[in-house]
Design an enzyme around this catalytic site. Structure first.
Site, short mmCIF file in Angstrom:
data_model
loop_
_atom_site.label_atom_id
_atom_site.label_comp_id
_atom_site.label_asym_id
_atom_site.label_seq_id
_atom_site.Cartn_x
_atom_site.Cartn_y
_atom_site.Cartn_z
N LYS A 101 -7.29 -1.64 -21.02
CA LYS A 101 -6.47 -2.80 -20.72
C LYS A 101 -7.33 -3.94 -20.18
CE LYS A 101 -2.28 -3.98 -18.04
NZ LYS A 101 -1.21 -3.39 -17.22
N SER A 176 3.04 -5.00 -18.14
CA SER A 176 1.91 -5.79 -18.59
C SER A 176 0.94 -5.04 -19.51
CB SER A 176 1.15 -6.33 -17.37
OG SER A 176 0.59 -5.27 -16.60
N SER A 200 4.40 -1.48 -15.19
CA SER A 200 3.63 -1.96 -16.33
C SER A 200 3.11 -0.89 -17.28
CB SER A 200 2.45 -2.80 -15.83
OG SER A 200 2.91 -3.99 -15.24
#
Length: 488
Positions: A101, A176, A200
């Site tokens: 990520k 996210s 997230s």
């Protein structure tokens, strides 16, 4: 093969009637991470062939979903070749391709933290949680897209193309960990790194029809950015298409770091011994109505758990009425700290005037309510004890992951006025932050598809440290009820 990889669970068989609109082709596309690692170890395929196939799938689908921030196939091949040259291949997930990520640093790769304000920063270090992630044997092909510093629940930050939902590219894939979920759901990668500070991991898992477990805080290596904060809310993990992949990753991660205060994940490779669990079922939100199809999926899951021998009891929402507002204020404090974080990570190249309107609005909300912050921190800290007390009566909390179906792109635009965005995001994500505040484990399971074909996640939370129970129940539901089954 290492005993960190489950051996009792057969390869998942994809349902041809429950596939995203954007999905990669090829003989390896439907292999999960465990299946991929087994085939590499067994000599059915080489790790180089697996990597090349993944790079081809990424080229095939990513222009339609925007899941990648950065791709570096040459670096991935170099890492793989170095491990093979040194004999460093005895890792549970050796050779399985993945992405990290973009909120976390991997040395030698660009890291934007999802923001225009970072001016092409290239990481000179690897963050400790990312090191633990790749030490399982995974091969990072690049960085997955994420919104600005993880401050929002959709991959629609300014300065970047939106990350789209493979099930319907006109809809959000959540956030996210947006790019991670999009790439795994589209079969470009079998597993991807994800991080959860307010949902997230679980939010995009719910939007994308994936398994997303937020481990108990402290089970994995601590995020350096959490040290010294008054409430530690961020846990690292993965998004996957099978429960066995999530279990295998956590077991493999324990080879690098094992928290001695928690039961090991090693050996969790199925539904367990069938112990009856007391399950509290919640169906209401403190911040708005819950979509009817979401509730239908929750109730169907409750019925499936009862069929498996568990006792499911509807309960009144067990969270304090102040939790949402207190968490928003704390989230605003983290947004206020983004400027300090940005300079610390990027240096003088950081341009705070380029931050998204939502991030600036959150920081402004914190500054305007600074007098309320000490009370909010006190209540958030107390909630951990309150939650622990609740789980003395119930082993598991069942409920919706999200309050709505995945909305269309633009509904959560970061350019919306602050109060409008706040109202929408609190309706979309009313449940998940409670488990970040408590530090307890929680998982979103892809239990249904809406009548319009969008995934619906169902949420299970357990007591602090009891990740095993969530995995065992997830294995049982995966085997008995199945994932991504259309509502009737």
């Amino acid at each position: 093969m290492s005993d960190a990889v489950p051996t009792a669970v057969p390869d998942p068989v994809p349902d041809p009637d429950a596939r995203p609109r954007v999905v990669a082709d090829g003989p390896m596309a439907d292999w999960d991470a465990v299946g991929t690692a087994r085939r590499i170890t067994g000599g059915d395929v080489t790790a180089t062939e697996v990597l090349d196939a993944a790079l081809a799938r990424l080229a095939e689908v990513d222009t339609r979903i925007g899941g990648l921030f950065h791709l570096d196939g040459n670096r991935a091949h170099e890492v793989l070749a170095r491990r093979q040259r040194t004999g460093d291949t005895d890792r549970p997930l050796h050779g399985v391709p993945t992405a990290v990520k973009d909120l976390d640093q991997l040395a030698g790769m660009p890291t934007s933290f999802g923001s225009r304000a970072t001016a092409g920063h290239v990481s000179g270090r690897t963050d400790a949680p990312v090191r633990q992630f790749v030490d399982t044997g995974l091969i990072a092909v690049g960085k997955s897209a994420a919104p600005e510093f993880g401050m929002t629940a959709t991959g629609e930050g300014l300065g970047f193309a939106p990350t789209r939902n493979p099930w319907d590219p006109q809809h959000t894939v959540g956030g996210s960990s947006s790019g991670a979920a999009a790439l795994v759901a589209a079969r470009a990668l079998p597993i991807a790194h994800a991080v959860d500070g307010g949902g997230s991991i679980r939010i995009p898992a719910a939007c994308a029809g994936l398994v997303g477990l937020k481990p108990t805080y402290g089970r994995l290596v601590e995020d350096e950015d959490m040290r010294g904060l008054p409430v530690k809310v961020v846990s690292h993990g993965v998004v996957t298409r099978s429960v066995r992949d999530t279990a295998a990753f956590l077991a493999a991660a324990e080879r690098t770091f094992r928290n001695p205060t928690m039961p090991s994940i090693a050996g969790v490779d199925g539904p367990g011994l069938g112990s009856m669990r007391r399950v509290a079922m919640i169906t209401e939100s403190a911040t708005g109505p819950v979509d009817g199809e979401v509730l239908e999926a929750v109730e169907r899951t409750g019925a499936a758990l009862e069929t498996l021998g568990h006792r499911v009891e509807p309960v009144v929402l067990p969270f304090p009425s102040t939790l949402a507002e207190d968490f928003l204020l704390y989230w605003g404090a983290l947004a206020q700290g983004v400027t300090v974080t940005g300079y610390a990570k990027v240096g003088r190249a950081f341009a705070p005037e380029q931050l998204d309107p939502w991030t600036r609005g959150l920081a402004g909300h914190f500054r305007s309510n600074l007098h309320r912050f000490p009370g909010a921190i006190r209540r958030l800290r107390a909630f951990r004890h309150d939650y622990a007390t609740f789980t003395e009566r119930y082993h598991v909390v069942l409920g919706p992951t999200l309050g709505t179906l995945p909305p269309e792109l633009g509904w959560l635009s970061v350019e919306l006025p602050f109060e409008d965005y706040r109202e929408r995001v609190e309706r979309f994500v009313p449940f998940t932050p409670a488990w970040n505040v408590s530090g307890a484990p929680a998982v979103s399971l892809p239990m249904a598809l809406s009548r319009s074909g969008l995934p619906i996640g169902v949420h299970l939370g357990a007591a602090h440290g009891d990740d095993r129970t969530l995995l065992e129940l997830a294995f049982a539901l995966e085997a008995s009820a199945g994932f991504n089954r259309p509502l009737g």
